[in-house]
Design an enzyme around this catalytic site. Structure first.
Site, mmCIF file in Angstrom:
data_model
loop_
_atom_site.group_PDB
_atom_site.id
_atom_site.type_symbol
_atom_site.label_atom_id
_atom_site.label_comp_id
_atom_site.label_asym_id
_atom_site.label_seq_id
_atom_site.Cartn_x
_atom_site.Cartn_y
_atom_site.Cartn_z
ATOM 1 N N GLU A 64 -1.863 11.693 -9.357
ATOM 2 C CA GLU A 64 -0.898 11.687 -10.335
ATOM 3 C C GLU A 64 -1.652 12.143 -11.768
ATOM 4 O OE1 GLU A 64 2.792 9.106 -8.873
ATOM 5 O OE2 GLU A 64 1.111 8.374 -10.002
ATOM 6 N N ARG A 120 -2.851 -2.985 -18.913
ATOM 7 C CA ARG A 120 -1.629 -2.517 -19.396
ATOM 8 C C ARG A 120 -0.464 -2.715 -18.659
ATOM 9 N NH1 ARG A 120 1.263 0.638 -15.884
ATOM 10 N NH2 ARG A 120 0.792 2.974 -15.886
ATOM 11 N N GLN A 148 -4.322 -6.591 -8.813
ATOM 12 C CA GLN A 148 -3.692 -6.737 -10.151
ATOM 13 C C GLN A 148 -3.061 -8.106 -10.166
ATOM 14 O OE1 GLN A 148 -1.264 -4.172 -11.895
ATOM 15 N NE2 GLN A 148 -1.815 -2.295 -10.609
ATOM 16 N N ASP A 169 -0.086 -14.082 0.050
ATOM 17 C CA ASP A 169 -0.427 -12.602 0.714
ATOM 18 C C ASP A 169 -0.405 -12.775 2.011
ATOM 19 O OD1 ASP A 169 -2.041 -10.364 -0.769
ATOM 20 O OD2 ASP A 169 -2.492 -10.361 1.259
ATOM 21 N N GLY A 233 4.774 -3.485 -7.504
ATOM 22 C CA GLY A 233 4.380 -2.506 -6.472
ATOM 23 C C GLY A 233 5.749 -1.719 -6.000
ATOM 24 N N GLY A 234 5.261 -0.563 -5.255
ATOM 25 C CA GLY A 234 6.343 0.263 -4.754
ATOM 26 C C GLY A 234 6.529 1.539 -5.707
ATOM 27 N N ASP A 235 5.343 2.009 -6.255
ATOM 28 C CA ASP A 235 5.755 3.126 -7.210
ATOM 29 C C ASP A 235 5.314 4.564 -6.765
ATOM 30 O OD1 ASP A 235 3.201 2.313 -7.128
ATOM 31 O OD2 ASP A 235 2.992 2.399 -9.268
ATOM 32 N N LYS A 239 8.569 3.995 -0.812
ATOM 33 C CA LYS A 239 7.571 2.891 -0.976
ATOM 34 C C LYS A 239 8.641 1.867 -1.742
ATOM 35 C CE LYS A 239 3.463 0.675 -2.065
ATOM 36 N NZ LYS A 239 4.124 -0.559 -2.677
ATOM 37 N N VAL A 301 7.478 1.215 -12.586
ATOM 38 C CA VAL A 301 6.657 2.099 -11.645
ATOM 39 C C VAL A 301 5.480 2.371 -12.862
ATOM 40 C CG1 VAL A 301 8.351 2.831 -10.415
ATOM 41 C CG2 VAL A 301 8.180 3.875 -12.583
#
Length: 352
Positions: A64, A120, A148, A169, A233-235, A239, A301
């Site tokens: 991206e 960030r 992360q 996890d 997560g999931g971006d 997902k 995201v």
């Protein structure tokens, strides 16, 4: 070393520079100051160019570009997301970024952003929670203890005072590593055997998993009244991490709706389902948390303005730390229109 005002070279912050910069500034200070810059830029949200990130998707992952400008500076980040990389000994996410002068188009900074993105993202999560979580929230569950997770924990401690972590996890080794890395950082750490155990008593639930699939990391019965969910997560399209019923019970806050509807948890909902923009909460235009029993969800995201803020913050630290290298990236002929002449003079010098 030349100064940052040198027009012929571009400051480059390498991975080694970035690590030393974080440690020189201090991790807590870095996260706190970065969070302040993000808030500063979100408060002038309407000044920025905004577009969903430009994505190239494959079966393996995504690459991206994330551009934005405030009219004075232009920034972009190149970033990938390849969950399979971990099995090959590579990072799931890698990135670099550029900050440029809109007035002349010259780049002002080239920086690694693999580490900076983790910082960030954590700072952004904590900023959102500062505005959305219940006052006095001190216990956070982190589901997904990968690259992360430690950054998230440290940001929430520095900015909100979170001091108890409940870790889970699918890979117990990941939880062990996270707990070991955070030992001595002022946390009470509880390693949990299931995600259900992890969320027990948590004020904040952070989900930060990487598999490229529609997953149910949190089911509806796991989320009680008053919880703040930090869905990191999931971006990407296809997902997700949260059961749809959780979304329907929550007040949902997003960065930039056109992007989040493509990549976030809300891709599970109708295209016109109402969500709230976080910048409006920061600016006092709308209310954040409605009550202590409300469930708030930050459908994170990542957005280009956050990367812009991170690059702007890093550049502000370079002259005082000297943690950068000058790159000979820009052609500088004696006569701006004589680019070929510059090549001829190089040839002549090589010929002796």
């Amino acid at each position: 070393m030349t100064t940052l005002k040198n027009l012929n070279t571009v400051p480059f912050v390498s991975v080694d520079h970035m690590m030393k910069l974080v440690l020189t500034v201090g991790t807590d200070t870095f996260l706190t100051e970065l969070a302040a810059v993000i808030e500063e830029d979100f408060l002038r949200w309407e000044q920025f160019d905004k577009t969903p990130r430009i994505a190239s998707h494959s079966d393996e992952g995504v690459i991206e570009l994330m551009p934005t400008s405030d009219g004075t500076l232009y920034g972009f980040k190149y970033v990938n997301g390849h969950p399979k990389n971990t099995r090959e000994g590579r990072q799931t996410v890698t990135a670099f970024g550029v900050l440029s002068d809109v007035g002349n188009g010259y780049p002002m900074l080239l920086s690694e952003m693999t580490i900076l993105t983790a910082l960030r993202t954590a700072a952004m999560s904590a900023v959102a929670a500062k505005h959305l979580a219940r006052q006095g929230s001190k216990t956070m569950a982190i589901i997904g203890n990968g690259a992360q997770s430690e950054f998230q924990a440290l940001a929430f401690k520095a900015i909100l005072g979170v001091n108890e972590l409940r870790l889970y996890d699918l890979d117990p080794a990941a939880t062990d590593r996270c707990a070991s890395n955070l030992a001595g950082q002022g946390f009470t750490i509880i390693k949990c055997a299931t995600s259900q155990e992890a969320v027990e008593g948590a004020d904040i639930i952070t989900t930060v998993t990487a598999d490229k699939q529609c997953a149910t990391i949190l089911s509806d019965n796991m989320v009680g009244p008053g919880v703040h969910i930090n869905a990191v997560g999931g971006d990407c399209p296809g997902k997700t991490e949260l059961h749809k019923d959780i979304l329907l019970r929550s007040d949902i806050f997003v960065e930039y709706p056109p992007q989040t509807r493509i990549e976030g948890e809300i891709q599970q909902l109708d295209a016109d389902y109402p969500v709230k923009e976080l910048w409006e909460v920061m600016a006092g235009k709308i209310e954040g948390r409605q009550s202590d029993r409300a469930i708030t969800l930050f459908d994170s995201v990542g957005f280009a303005i956050e990367d812009f803020s991170a690059l702007r913050y890093v550049r502000s630290k370079l002259e005082e730390t000297g943690l950068y290298t000058e790159l000979d990236l820009l052609a500088d002929p004696d006569e701006p229109r004589d680019l070929y002449g510059m090549l001829l003079r190089c040839e002549q010098s090589l010929q002796g």
